[in-house]
Motif scaffolding. Structure first.
Motif, PDB file in Angstrom:
ATOM      1  N   UNK A  11     -15.408  14.972 -11.881  1.00 12.84           N
ATOM      2  CA  UNK A  11     -14.647  13.906 -12.546  1.00 12.84           C
ATOM      3  C   UNK A  11     -13.347  13.641 -11.803  1.00 12.84           C
ATOM      4  N   UNK A  12     -12.649  14.721 -11.414  1.00 13.03           N
ATOM      5  CA  UNK A  12     -11.384  14.559 -10.682  1.00 13.03           C
ATOM      6  C   UNK A  12     -11.617  13.840  -9.353  1.00 13.03           C
ATOM      7  N   UNK A  13     -12.728  14.174  -8.693  1.00  9.11           N
ATOM      8  CA  UNK A  13     -13.009  13.548  -7.403  1.00  9.11           C
ATOM      9  C   UNK A  13     -13.370  12.077  -7.576  1.00  9.11           C
ATOM     10  N   UNK A  14     -14.059  11.741  -8.647  1.00 17.20           N
ATOM     11  CA  UNK A  14     -14.335  10.334  -8.943  1.00 17.20           C
ATOM     12  C   UNK A  14     -13.038   9.563  -9.147  1.00 17.20           C
ATOM     13  N   UNK A  15     -12.093  10.176  -9.844  1.00 15.36           N
ATOM     14  CA  UNK A  15     -10.797   9.530 -10.056  1.00 15.36           C
ATOM     15  C   UNK A  15     -10.057   9.331  -8.736  1.00 15.36           C
ATOM     16  N   UNK A  16     -10.146  10.326  -7.854  1.00 18.19           N
ATOM     17  CA  UNK A  16      -9.541  10.177  -6.528  1.00 18.19           C
ATOM     18  C   UNK A  16     -10.157   8.981  -5.801  1.00 18.19           C
ATOM     19  N   UNK A  17     -11.482   8.854  -5.900  1.00 18.42           N
ATOM     20  CA  UNK A  17     -12.153   7.737  -5.262  1.00 18.42           C
ATOM     21  C   UNK A  17     -11.692   6.391  -5.802  1.00 18.42           C
ATOM     22  N   UNK A  18     -11.519   6.319  -7.122  1.00 15.74           N
ATOM     23  CA  UNK A  18     -11.053   5.076  -7.728  1.00 15.74           C
ATOM     24  C   UNK A  18      -9.619   4.760  -7.301  1.00 15.74           C
ATOM     25  N   UNK A  19      -8.779   5.775  -7.228  1.00 15.05           N
ATOM     26  CA  UNK A  19      -7.392   5.559  -6.786  1.00 15.05           C
ATOM     27  C   UNK A  19      -7.355   5.099  -5.331  1.00 15.05           C
ATOM     28  N   UNK A  20      -8.194   5.695  -4.490  1.00 20.37           N
ATOM     29  CA  UNK A  20      -8.265   5.251  -3.106  1.00 20.37           C
ATOM     30  C   UNK A  20      -8.731   3.803  -3.017  1.00 20.37           C
ATOM     31  N   UNK A  21      -9.698   3.439  -3.875  1.00 15.61           N
ATOM     32  CA  UNK A  21     -10.193   2.067  -3.880  1.00 15.61           C
ATOM     33  C   UNK A  21      -9.090   1.087  -4.232  1.00 15.61           C
ATOM     34  N   UNK A  22      -8.308   1.421  -5.247  1.00 11.94           N
ATOM     35  CA  UNK A  22      -7.204   0.561  -5.657  1.00 11.94           C
ATOM     36  C   UNK A  22      -6.163   0.462  -4.542  1.00 11.94           C
ATOM     37  N   UNK A  23      -5.860   1.605  -3.918  1.00 12.70           N
ATOM     38  CA  UNK A  23      -4.847   1.624  -2.857  1.00 12.70           C
ATOM     39  C   UNK A  23      -5.267   0.759  -1.673  1.00 12.70           C
ATOM     40  N   UNK A  24      -6.516   0.925  -1.233  1.00 14.12           N
ATOM     41  CA  UNK A  24      -6.995   0.154  -0.079  1.00 14.12           C
ATOM     42  C   UNK A  24      -7.008  -1.333  -0.404  1.00 14.12           C
ATOM     43  N   UNK A  25      -7.441  -1.679  -1.625  1.00 12.78           N
ATOM     44  CA  UNK A  25      -7.491  -3.087  -2.012  1.00 12.78           C
ATOM     45  C   UNK A  25      -6.106  -3.705  -2.064  1.00 12.78           C
ATOM     46  N   UNK A  26      -5.117  -2.932  -2.540  1.00 15.89           N
ATOM     47  CA  UNK A  26      -3.775  -3.473  -2.739  1.00 15.89           C
ATOM     48  C   UNK A  26      -2.910  -3.417  -1.487  1.00 15.89           C
ATOM     49  N   UNK A  27      -3.035  -2.323  -0.733  1.00 14.34           N
ATOM     50  CA  UNK A  27      -2.089  -2.114   0.370  1.00 14.34           C
ATOM     51  C   UNK A  27      -2.729  -1.821   1.723  1.00 14.34           C
ATOM     52  N   UNK A  28      -3.988  -1.437   1.712  1.00 12.66           N
ATOM     53  CA  UNK A  28      -4.544  -0.871   2.933  1.00 12.66           C
ATOM     54  C   UNK A  28      -5.443  -1.755   3.752  1.00 12.66           C
ATOM     55  N   UNK A  29      -5.650  -3.013   3.362  1.00 10.34           N
ATOM     56  CA  UNK A  29      -6.548  -3.870   4.118  1.00 10.34           C
ATOM     57  C   UNK A  29      -6.022  -4.056   5.540  1.00 10.34           C
ATOM     58  N   UNK A  30      -6.893  -3.751   6.501  1.00  9.15           N
ATOM     59  CA  UNK A  30      -6.509  -3.887   7.895  1.00  9.15           C
ATOM     60  C   UNK A  30      -5.769  -2.673   8.431  1.00  9.15           C
ATOM     61  N   UNK A  31      -5.353  -1.758   7.558  1.00  7.08           N
ATOM     62  CA  UNK A  31      -4.613  -0.578   7.998  1.00  7.08           C
ATOM     63  C   UNK A  31      -5.442   0.689   7.887  1.00  7.08           C
TER      64      UNK A  31
END
Length: 255
Positions: A11-31
């Motif tokens: 469950x914790x790892x799934x949450x990490x995955x969701x947080x990474x998804x949000x981060x990449x979508x918001x700030x990480x595109x192209x980086x």
């Protein structure tokens, strides 16, 4: 207690995955590369689930179309843990809570039902193959791993149109120490029940074999699908090898 603790780690790892998804979508595109992040995430998930990965064969360098026999939802983290790539999935997966969000974050291509769905998907994949590889499961459904169903030929068109090689991947899972087949996700199986079964019965091994790549030149979709099917069957299910039909000339099947 052991199963409960592992479940909490999942469950914790799934949450990490969701947080990474949000981060990449918001700030990480192209980086940040979603493919590289995905490979890291898949490897950690396999460790949590006690899935040992054994790789053999020679991985072809460069962009290519990879096709794999389909046994479980575990197929995706197993293949994704081997190298950065993207997957093709049925459209319904994108609508699942949590799993669909993670699939979106990983850049999954969705095959939608109805007229024109395949053509739209192939056009999207053709653009992607300019800089990265893809994986799809041409059986269209899962099996228990003892056989390989006939491959659906339509998505092989993208390899022919882009002149990218096809590399078949043969995958199989061991049973748990007590003999339980925990990996297959078939029939009316429920994802949560399957995960609990994995956690309860202990370690398993996933064996992934990179087969010889196939040059799509001289193939049509049917013969290319049959060549890939034969290569995988030779490793995991020889009894599933098919012969060419009248519409699949034998001289078009050679790799």
């Amino acid at each position: 207690m052991r199963v409960a603790l592992k479940g909490l780690r999942v469950i914790a790892h799934l949450l990490v995955g969701l947080l990474l998804a949000v981060f990449v979508a918001a700030y990480g595109k192209g980086r940040y590369s979603r493919e590289n992040l995905g490979t890291w995430w898949y490897r950690v998930l396999l460790r949590i689930l006690d899935v040992r990965l054994v790789i053999s064969g020679q991985r072809l360098e460069g962009t290519r179309v990879m096709v794999c026999n389909h046994i479980s939802w575990l197929d995706i983290p197993v293949v994704g843990a081997c190298e950065p790539t993207r997957f093709v999935s049925k459209a319904e997966v994108g609508e699942w809570p949590v799993i669909g969000w993670l699939a979106d974050a990983a850049g999954t291509f969705y095959l939608r039902r109805g007229s024109g769905g395949t053509r739209q998907l192939i056009e999207s994949i053709d653009q992607h193959l300019g800089h990265d590889s893809i994986v799809f499961f041409p059986e269209g459904t899962t099996t228990d791993g003892s056989l390989v169903l006939k491959f659906q030929a339509r998505l092989f068109a993208t390899a022919i149109e882009t002149r990218r090689p096809v590399q078949p991947i043969a995958l199989r899972f061991s049973t748990a120490a007590d003999g339980t087949a925990t990996a297959p996700y078939i029939g009316d199986d429920v994802l949560l029940d399957n995960i609990i079964r994995l956690l309860k019965h202990g370690p398993i091994t996933a064996e992934l074999r990179y087969c010889e790549p196939i040059d799509p030149a001289g193939h049509d979709r049917a013969s290319l699908a049959l060549a890939a099917h034969t290569a995988i069957c030779q490793v995991v299910a020889p009894d599933s090898i098919r012969t060419a039909s009248p519409r699949e000339p034998r001289n078009a099947i050679a790799a």
